[in-house]
Design a protein around this motif. Structure first.
Motif, PDB file in Angstrom:
ATOM      1  N   LYS A 286       0.831  -1.191  -0.155  1.00 36.36           N
ATOM      2  CA  LYS A 286      -0.121  -0.348  -0.219  1.00 36.36           C
ATOM      3  C   LYS A 286       0.833   1.143  -0.257  1.00 36.36           C
ATOM      4  CE  LYS A 286      -4.170  -2.344   2.188  1.00 36.36           C
ATOM      5  NZ  LYS A 286      -3.357  -3.383   2.689  1.00 36.36           N
ATOM      6  N   MET A 287       1.866   1.278   0.984  1.00 34.83           N
ATOM      7  CA  MET A 287       2.710   1.993   0.777  1.00 34.83           C
ATOM      8  C   MET A 287       3.545   2.088  -0.062  1.00 34.83           C
ATOM      9  SD  MET A 287       2.240   4.308   3.532  1.00 34.83           S
ATOM     10  CE  MET A 287       3.684   5.434   3.801  1.00 34.83           C
ATOM     11  N   PHE A 288       4.113   1.301  -1.072  1.00 35.26           N
ATOM     12  CA  PHE A 288       4.700   1.682  -2.353  1.00 35.26           C
ATOM     13  C   PHE A 288       3.918   1.948  -3.477  1.00 35.26           C
ATOM     14  CE2 PHE A 288       6.653   0.447  -6.387  1.00 35.26           C
ATOM     15  CZ  PHE A 288       7.880   0.508  -5.736  1.00 35.26           C
ATOM     16  N   LEU A 289       2.538   1.328  -3.624  1.00 32.45           N
ATOM     17  CA  LEU A 289       1.821   1.778  -4.616  1.00 32.45           C
ATOM     18  C   LEU A 289       1.528   3.219  -4.653  1.00 32.45           C
ATOM     19  CD1 LEU A 289       0.266   0.846  -6.886  1.00 32.45           C
ATOM     20  CD2 LEU A 289      -1.352   0.603  -4.715  1.00 32.45           C
ATOM     21  N   PHE A 290       1.471   3.620  -3.030  1.00 27.82           N
ATOM     22  CA  PHE A 290       0.862   5.550  -3.334  1.00 27.82           C
ATOM     23  C   PHE A 290       2.538   6.469  -3.481  1.00 27.82           C
ATOM     24  CE2 PHE A 290       1.184   9.116  -0.499  1.00 27.82           C
ATOM     25  CZ  PHE A 290      -0.396  10.008  -0.544  1.00 27.82           C
ATOM     26  N   GLN A 291       3.306   5.856  -2.609  1.00 27.00           N
ATOM     27  CA  GLN A 291       4.436   7.045  -2.969  1.00 27.00           C
ATOM     28  C   GLN A 291       5.543   6.830  -4.045  1.00 27.00           C
ATOM     29  OE1 GLN A 291       6.505   7.647   0.031  1.00 27.00           O
ATOM     30  NE2 GLN A 291       6.283   7.201   1.523  1.00 27.00           N
ATOM     31  N   PHE A 292       4.956   5.243  -4.848  1.00 27.79           N
ATOM     32  CA  PHE A 292       5.327   5.902  -6.207  1.00 27.79           C
ATOM     33  C   PHE A 292       5.085   6.677  -7.312  1.00 27.79           C
ATOM     34  CE2 PHE A 292       5.193   3.801 -10.020  1.00 27.79           C
ATOM     35  CZ  PHE A 292       6.148   3.439 -11.251  1.00 27.79           C
ATOM     36  N   VAL A 293       2.937   6.403  -6.660  1.00 23.86           N
ATOM     37  CA  VAL A 293       2.298   7.478  -8.125  1.00 23.86           C
ATOM     38  C   VAL A 293       2.471   9.044  -7.393  1.00 23.86           C
ATOM     39  CG1 VAL A 293       0.123   7.981  -8.277  1.00 23.86           C
ATOM     40  CG2 VAL A 293       0.725   6.156  -8.267  1.00 23.86           C
ATOM     41  N   ASN A 294       2.780   9.045  -5.967  1.00 24.78           N
ATOM     42  CA  ASN A 294       2.769  10.720  -5.163  1.00 24.78           C
ATOM     43  C   ASN A 294       4.238  11.135  -5.704  1.00 24.78           C
ATOM     44  OD1 ASN A 294       2.221  12.416  -3.319  1.00 24.78           O
ATOM     45  ND2 ASN A 294       2.960  11.520  -2.043  1.00 24.78           N
ATOM     46  N   TYR A 295       5.820  10.239  -5.509  1.00 28.14           N
ATOM     47  CA  TYR A 295       6.567  10.881  -6.377  1.00 28.14           C
ATOM     48  C   TYR A 295       7.072  10.825  -7.061  1.00 28.14           C
ATOM     49  CZ  TYR A 295       8.476  11.566  -1.392  1.00 28.14           C
ATOM     50  OH  TYR A 295       8.446  11.358   0.290  1.00 28.14           O
ATOM     51  N   TYR A 296       6.733  10.104  -7.896  1.00 27.14           N
ATOM     52  CA  TYR A 296       7.021  10.196  -9.927  1.00 27.14           C
ATOM     53  C   TYR A 296       5.954  10.416 -10.793  1.00 27.14           C
ATOM     54  CZ  TYR A 296      10.254   6.597  -7.832  1.00 27.14           C
ATOM     55  OH  TYR A 296      11.421   6.263  -6.829  1.00 27.14           O
TER      56      TYR A 296
ATOM     57  N   PHE B 148      10.403  -0.426   8.424  1.00 27.87           N
ATOM     58  CA  PHE B 148      10.307  -0.492   7.432  1.00 27.87           C
ATOM     59  C   PHE B 148       9.802   1.107   6.350  1.00 27.87           C
ATOM     60  CE2 PHE B 148       5.954   2.059   5.827  1.00 27.87           C
ATOM     61  CZ  PHE B 148       5.686   0.913   4.554  1.00 27.87           C
ATOM     62  N   TYR B 149       9.733   2.032   7.201  1.00 28.53           N
ATOM     63  CA  TYR B 149      10.124   3.386   6.864  1.00 28.53           C
ATOM     64  C   TYR B 149      11.536   4.293   6.409  1.00 28.53           C
ATOM     65  CZ  TYR B 149       5.624   4.778   8.682  1.00 28.53           C
ATOM     66  OH  TYR B 149       4.431   5.032   9.118  1.00 28.53           O
ATOM     67  N   GLU B 150      12.807   3.181   6.805  1.00 21.58           N
ATOM     68  CA  GLU B 150      13.850   3.397   6.254  1.00 21.58           C
ATOM     69  C   GLU B 150      14.274   2.632   4.450  1.00 21.58           C
ATOM     70  OE1 GLU B 150      16.419   5.060   7.558  1.00 21.58           O
ATOM     71  OE2 GLU B 150      14.883   5.146   9.779  1.00 21.58           O
ATOM     72  N   TYR B 151      13.629   1.152   5.009  1.00 24.68           N
ATOM     73  CA  TYR B 151      13.674   0.659   3.040  1.00 24.68           C
ATOM     74  C   TYR B 151      12.330   1.654   2.329  1.00 24.68           C
ATOM     75  CZ  TYR B 151      15.181  -4.347   4.380  1.00 24.68           C
ATOM     76  OH  TYR B 151      16.323  -4.804   5.448  1.00 24.68           O
ATOM     77  N   LEU B 152      11.590   1.927   2.784  1.00 25.27           N
ATOM     78  CA  LEU B 152      10.635   3.057   1.500  1.00 25.27           C
ATOM     79  C   LEU B 152      11.598   4.399   1.226  1.00 25.27           C
ATOM     80  CD1 LEU B 152       7.661   2.715   0.941  1.00 25.27           C
ATOM     81  CD2 LEU B 152       7.404   4.578   2.763  1.00 25.27           C
ATOM     82  N   GLU B 153      12.236   4.773   2.463  1.00 21.65           N
ATOM     83  CA  GLU B 153      12.836   5.894   1.814  1.00 21.65           C
ATOM     84  C   GLU B 153      13.843   5.424   0.628  1.00 21.65           C
ATOM     85  OE1 GLU B 153      16.367   9.052   3.441  1.00 21.65           O
ATOM     86  OE2 GLU B 153      15.105   7.562   4.894  1.00 21.65           O
ATOM     87  N   MET B 154      14.915   3.911   0.484  1.00 16.43           N
ATOM     88  CA  MET B 154      15.731   4.009   0.204  1.00 16.43           C
ATOM     89  C   MET B 154      15.650   3.287  -1.202  1.00 16.43           C
ATOM     90  SD  MET B 154      18.928   4.661   1.018  1.00 16.43           S
ATOM     91  CE  MET B 154      17.639   5.644   1.815  1.00 16.43           C
ATOM     92  N   VAL B 155      14.364   2.737  -1.231  1.00 15.33           N
ATOM     93  CA  VAL B 155      13.392   1.993  -2.588  1.00 15.33           C
ATOM     94  C   VAL B 155      13.322   3.139  -3.557  1.00 15.33           C
ATOM     95  CG1 VAL B 155      11.560   0.705  -3.511  1.00 15.33           C
ATOM     96  CG2 VAL B 155      13.500  -0.730  -0.777  1.00 15.33           C
ATOM     97  N   ILE B 156      12.295   3.938  -2.309  1.00 15.12           N
ATOM     98  CA  ILE B 156      11.767   5.240  -3.457  1.00 15.12           C
ATOM     99  C   ILE B 156      13.571   6.201  -3.891  1.00 15.12           C
ATOM    100  CG2 ILE B 156      10.970   7.383  -2.981  1.00 15.12           C
ATOM    101  CD1 ILE B 156       8.782   5.756  -3.787  1.00 15.12           C
ATOM    102  N   GLN B 157      13.824   6.201  -3.412  1.00 16.19           N
ATOM    103  CA  GLN B 157      15.655   6.462  -3.866  1.00 16.19           C
ATOM    104  C   GLN B 157      16.237   5.829  -5.474  1.00 16.19           C
ATOM    105  OE1 GLN B 157      19.514   5.919  -2.595  1.00 16.19           O
ATOM    106  NE2 GLN B 157      19.559   7.975  -2.181  1.00 16.19           N
TER     107      GLN B 157
ATOM    108  N   ILE C 266      10.493  -6.026  -4.952  1.00 14.40           N
ATOM    109  CA  ILE C 266       9.723  -4.531  -5.746  1.00 14.40           C
ATOM    110  C   ILE C 266      10.830  -4.094  -6.334  1.00 14.40           C
ATOM    111  CG2 ILE C 266       9.486  -2.000  -4.676  1.00 14.40           C
ATOM    112  CD1 ILE C 266       7.483  -2.923  -1.935  1.00 14.40           C
ATOM    113  N   LEU C 267      11.687  -4.312  -5.564  1.00 13.81           N
ATOM    114  CA  LEU C 267      13.455  -3.671  -6.712  1.00 13.81           C
ATOM    115  C   LEU C 267      13.555  -4.740  -7.662  1.00 13.81           C
ATOM    116  CD1 LEU C 267      16.249  -3.841  -3.805  1.00 13.81           C
ATOM    117  CD2 LEU C 267      14.823  -1.628  -4.943  1.00 13.81           C
ATOM    118  N   ASN C 268      13.345  -5.556  -7.599  1.00 14.36           N
ATOM    119  CA  ASN C 268      13.438  -6.945  -9.109  1.00 14.36           C
ATOM    120  C   ASN C 268      12.123  -5.947 -10.262  1.00 14.36           C
ATOM    121  OD1 ASN C 268      14.660  -8.573  -8.875  1.00 14.36           O
ATOM    122  ND2 ASN C 268      13.710 -10.020  -7.974  1.00 14.36           N
TER     123      ASN C 268
END
Length: 914
Positions: free
Chosen positions: A558-568, A669-678, A732-734
């Motif tokens: 959920k968080m990644f899908l939202f952040q993906f749309v939000n940031y990109y 979880f938030y640390e991973y999310l930050e790095m994956v968005i980067q 997600i990285l793959n």
């Protein structure tokens, strides 16, 4: 979960089913029965309070405790966990006190030992502290329940051959004692019945503090505290949420800036701070084994991944920097910017107005500076770097799998399955699901959520996620409208304001609009991100996931899908939509029939994508570091401002840690999310900004030290947890690695000017000596001013221009196909599509070939794993054989025992043969 066996003089624990609401809870510790008692009697019996066996508080000589004391008042029993609560008289206080009494009573029945510090002893005079100690019997019982591995023999497998280049890496190494704080052992799952098998030198230190707090936390999350509203309530999480307790945490072992006075203290926190958490140590390797020992495998694997990711970024950053320098050194040789800046070419080309009515005609050479800077990122090296990054990301993921496999072996996680650990249901799931059904695997009754309830919850959850994604898209459209609305204003201001004339060549209306819109978009991203974090946790809780693994995976998606749309989303707009649906003078395309769609700069849209990416990426990293470092420091400073005036003995270890910030279950979880968005920024759009990996590298060097600093100095010690991988983040990285090939191919084809320049170079050049000369004139079409529609024609035309130019490939006025696309347009489009197909296939073939060539587990690690399994099995078989031989000596006439010995010897021989 298998029930533990019983023998004489053995303490045991039972995991039974509650009869009220069928929730699995902890029951009491029971003494084993003597030989004369009925062995078939009831297993659950009430025993005397464990504290009755210990000296009373009045019998203990209260010693003067230092600030670093991590022991009970007797100075012997270690504090494994601390609970705190406030003396706050109100209507709810009596109910809370009753919950605490029942909860602590049940903890004592489960075998834990408690000691309470009165509020008079606390710094603020309001807080009670309940210190918890797990005695040996509790530890060995739950070590078996949690399948904790314990050492049985020191590892005698020769170490791997040293790399001859290791001598060059000396300045980056840490001392051996810091890198490897413990010897390497062969290990086996702990068993109470075979304690003599394990290397138990000291019962007080056999289980590390991280394992002790993990065991105690397991008990705390499953201990009942009463029945409310007809349902049995249990677990420290619920007690924290309803305010019965204010905090629950394990203790740090000492202060981070100096060693403890107690000789029994390992001072691991001090070592971590001095060798790892200080920024001046940024060039040193990370003490991963010490991190794992102090914080647990889950946090250890995160820092291992972050460190490996940073190492791999170094190579991408070097190549990206070389590509950038190539663009810098060839800037003056770029024919396009040379023609734009030339007075005889760019100074004579009159461009059509940038907006309707208010804007005036302008000369092409006003974009001279921006066209030069565009060449920094839009050149031949861009194509090379896009292909390189497609291969780099595959190498990164494949080599990380190998690194992860090595860590699994070194950290005794080879046989660890995350699903095994997650067999225990979430306490929230057990509490909310009142129906039961038989588990087909364990054949035990367990709670379940009806299918209809699941469907309703998923519908609500899906609708909520779609609503928030729609909100992001709406906000992005609002930013686009802003760009369209202020574009004309910027164009008018810059043309008519004399004070802006000196910078008009550098700050074009397109660039001014892009910069302000990017900043506005970043602010909106941060606001939506803050709000959605709360919503995502709420809807995930509402779904009632069955296990902790399910909970984390659902929240992650959920968080990644939202952040993906939000940031990109804004980057996707600039890369693939801006300037693509503009129309041409006289027939422009309008959004909502009001705002004219944006045009790209004559030098291309790539420079605007670079601007957007830089602002969002850099802004996110800066804001993230402020949130992670400065905010916790301010809160801790505010909480400790009074304590600094008090004597040392009045501000104890548990109070110091209580005043720190809580890391929380979702901190990692938030640390991973930050790095994956980067990771997405440096892969999905890297073709537009070769310096992105360099920015990410510098950020990550700082990120490692910021994360280590805040974890060591600003946060309470997290509860240790096991993990053998980075979990769902790997998938997600793959996925992002595959998507990055497609996005970069489209950026090179449709956002940059590379393909149009190549088509002109090979098919439409007019000067053999300089094939690229005349490209700018060729790329601009001609429009007759008299063809402007009424209401769209510029109000001012002082020089009475008859024609103007615009960026497109269309036939000129007077041609039979007036304003229709030329054949060159279709040639360029075909070349773009062909390039995308060819580039994708080449990169994908290389990616899959590299992935196939690199095994996930190194051959050396496979051999060591097999060797260790063989030796461990042999040791266990020999142990069982010796025990049987002893029994045989005691029972010489037992024929069955002899057969059992023969069978065991056969197993050993078979093991040796294998």
């Amino acid at each position: 979960m298998n029930r533990l066996g019983r023998k004489d003089n053995e303490t045991l624990i039972e995991m039974s089913l509650a009869t009220d609401d069928n929730i699995a809870v902890l029951t009491k510790f029971k003494p084993s029965r003597s030989a004369g008692e009925d062995s078939n009697g009831p297993l659950c019996e009430t025993i005397s309070n464990t504290e009755s066996e210990l000296p009373s508080n009045s019998e203990i000589n209260k010693r003067h405790q230092s600030k670093d004391s991590v022991f009970f008042r007797d100075g012997v029993r270690r504090i494994d966990f601390v609970l705190s609560y406030l003396d706050d008289p109100n209507k709810e206080e009596e109910k809370k006190a009753e919950r605490r009494r029942e909860f602590e009573k049940n903890l004592q029945k489960a075998g834990l030992e408690l000691e309470t510090e009165d509020k008079k002893e606390s710094e603020d005079g309001k807080t009670y502290f309940v210190k918890i100690h797990a005695p040996w019997e509790v530890l060995i019982t739950y070590a078996e329940v949690l399948n904790i591995k314990a050492p049985i023999k020191e590892n005698d497998i020769p170490p791997t051959v040293e790399n001859p280049l290791d001598c060059m890496l000396g300045p980056f190494r840490l001392p051996e004692k810091v890198m490897h704080p413990e010897p390497d052992y062969f290990t086996a799952p702990f068993s109470k019945s075979r304690q003599e098998l394990y290397l138990i030198d000291n019962e007080n230190t056999f289980f590390s503090p991280s394992r002790r707090n993990r065991i105690v936390y397991y008990i705390l999350t499953r201990c009942p505290y009463g029945t409310e509203e007809g349902k049995k309530k249990f677990g420290i999480k619920r007690l924290l949420s309803n305010g019965t307790y204010t905090a629950a945490y394990p203790l740090h072992d000492c202060q981070y800036w100096k060693k403890a006075n107690d000789p029994n203290c390992d001072n691991e926190r001090y070592t971590l701070y001095m060798e790892w958490a200080r920024f001046l140590r940024f060039y040193k390797e990370q003490p991963l084994d010490l991190i794992r020992k102090y914080y647990g495998e889950k946090i250890g694997i995160y820092f291992a991944w972050l460190g490996f990711y940073t190492e791999m970024l170094f190579f991408a950053a070097v190549v990206g920097l070389i590509c950038f320098l190539y663009g810098l050194f060839t800037m003056d040789e770029n024919m396009s910017s040379t023609e734009i800046c030339a007075p005889a070419i760019g100074g004579e080309i009159i461009m059509c107005p940038l907006c309707d009515e208010k804007c005036e005609y302008w000369k092409l050479n006003t974009t001279c500076e921006s066209s030069k800077y565009s060449h920094l990122f839009d050149n031949v090296a861009t194509l090379f770097f896009a292909i390189f990054m497609g291969i780099w990301v595959t190498l990164f993921l494949e080599f990380w799998k190998r690194r992860q496999a090595r860590l699994k072996y070194e950290w005794d996680l080879v046989d660890f399955e995350e699903e095994q650990q997650q067999l225990q249901l979430r306490p929230e799931y057990e509490a909310k699901c009142t129906r039961k059904k038989k588990n087909p695997v364990t054949q035990e009754m367990e709670p379940y959520l009806p299918l209809t309830s699941q469907a309703v919850r998923f519908c609500i959850s899906g609708t909520t996620v779609l609503f928030w994604i729609s909100l992001i898209i709406a906000s992005m459209i609002a930013v686009i409208v802003y760009r369209l609305a202020v574009y004309a204003a910027f164009a008018s201001i810059m043309e008519n304001t004399q004070t802006l004339q000196p910078i008009s060549g550098l700050l074009t209306p397109q660039l001014a609009t892009s910069v302000t819109a990017s900043c506005l978009n970043f602010v909106i991203i941060m606001i939506l991100n803050f709000l959605y974090e709360k919503i995502a946790v709420w809807i995930t809780d509402m779904e009632i996931p069955r296990t902790h693994l399910e909970y984390e995976n659902r929240l992650t998606m959920k968080m990644f899908l939202f952040q993906f749309v939000n940031y990109y989303s804004s980057c996707f707009y600039v890369a693939f939509f801006k300037g693509k649906f503009v129309g041409y003078p006289g027939t422009y395309t309008y959004m909502f029939s009001r705002w004219r769609n944006e045009e790209c700069d004559p030098a291309g849209c790539l420079i605007e994508l670079t601007t957007q990416l830089t602002i969002v990426m850099a802004g996110k990293q800066i804001w993230g570091n402020i949130q992670e470092a400065i905010v916790p420091w301010i809160w801790n400073w505010w909480g400790r401002r009074k304590a600094r005036c008090n004597p040392e003995n009045l501000y104890s270890r548990w109070e110091q840690d209580h005043d720190l910030q809580s890391f929380g279950a979702l901190g990692l979880f938030y640390e991973y999310l930050e790095m994956v968005i980067q990771f997405g920024f440096i892969t999905l759009f890297v073709a537009s900004f070769p310096l992105a990996p360099l920015l990410a590298l510098m950020n990550n060097i700082l990120e490692i030290r910021v994360d280590s600093w805040k974890l060591t100095t600003q946060f309470r010690r997290p509860v240790a947890a096991k993990a053998h991988s980075i979990g769902v983040w790997q998938e997600i990285l793959n996925g992002m690695a595959i998507l990055s090939v497609v996005t970069n191919a489209f950026i090179v084809a449709f956002t940059s000017d590379m393909i149009p320049r190549l088509v002109y170079y090979y098919a439409y050049f007019t000067n053999e000596d300089s094939p690229m000369s005349g490209y700018i004139n060729n790329s601009l079409s001609v429009f007759q001013v008299s063809d402007f529609l009424e209401g769209k024609r510029p109000e001012n035309n002082p020089e009475n221009f008859l024609t103007c130019r615009y960026r497109d490939y269309r036939y000129p006025p007077g041609h039979e196909k007036k304003y229709l696309h030329t054949m060159q347009f279709w040639h360029i489009l075909a070349a773009k599509m062909a390039f995308i197909i060819i580039m994708e296939h080449i990169v994908f073939i290389v990616k899959f070939f590299v992935a196939w060539m690199i095994p996930d587990v190194p051959a050396e690690v496979k051999a060591r794993i097999k060797r260790e399994k063989f030796l461990t099995q042999k040791i266990l078989h020999e142990y069982e054989l010796n025990k049987l031989k002893q029994k045989l000596c005691e029972c010489k006439t037992s024929e069955n025992m002899e057969k059992e010995v023969i069978a065991t010897e056969g197993k050993v021989e078979l093991s040796q043969a294998m």
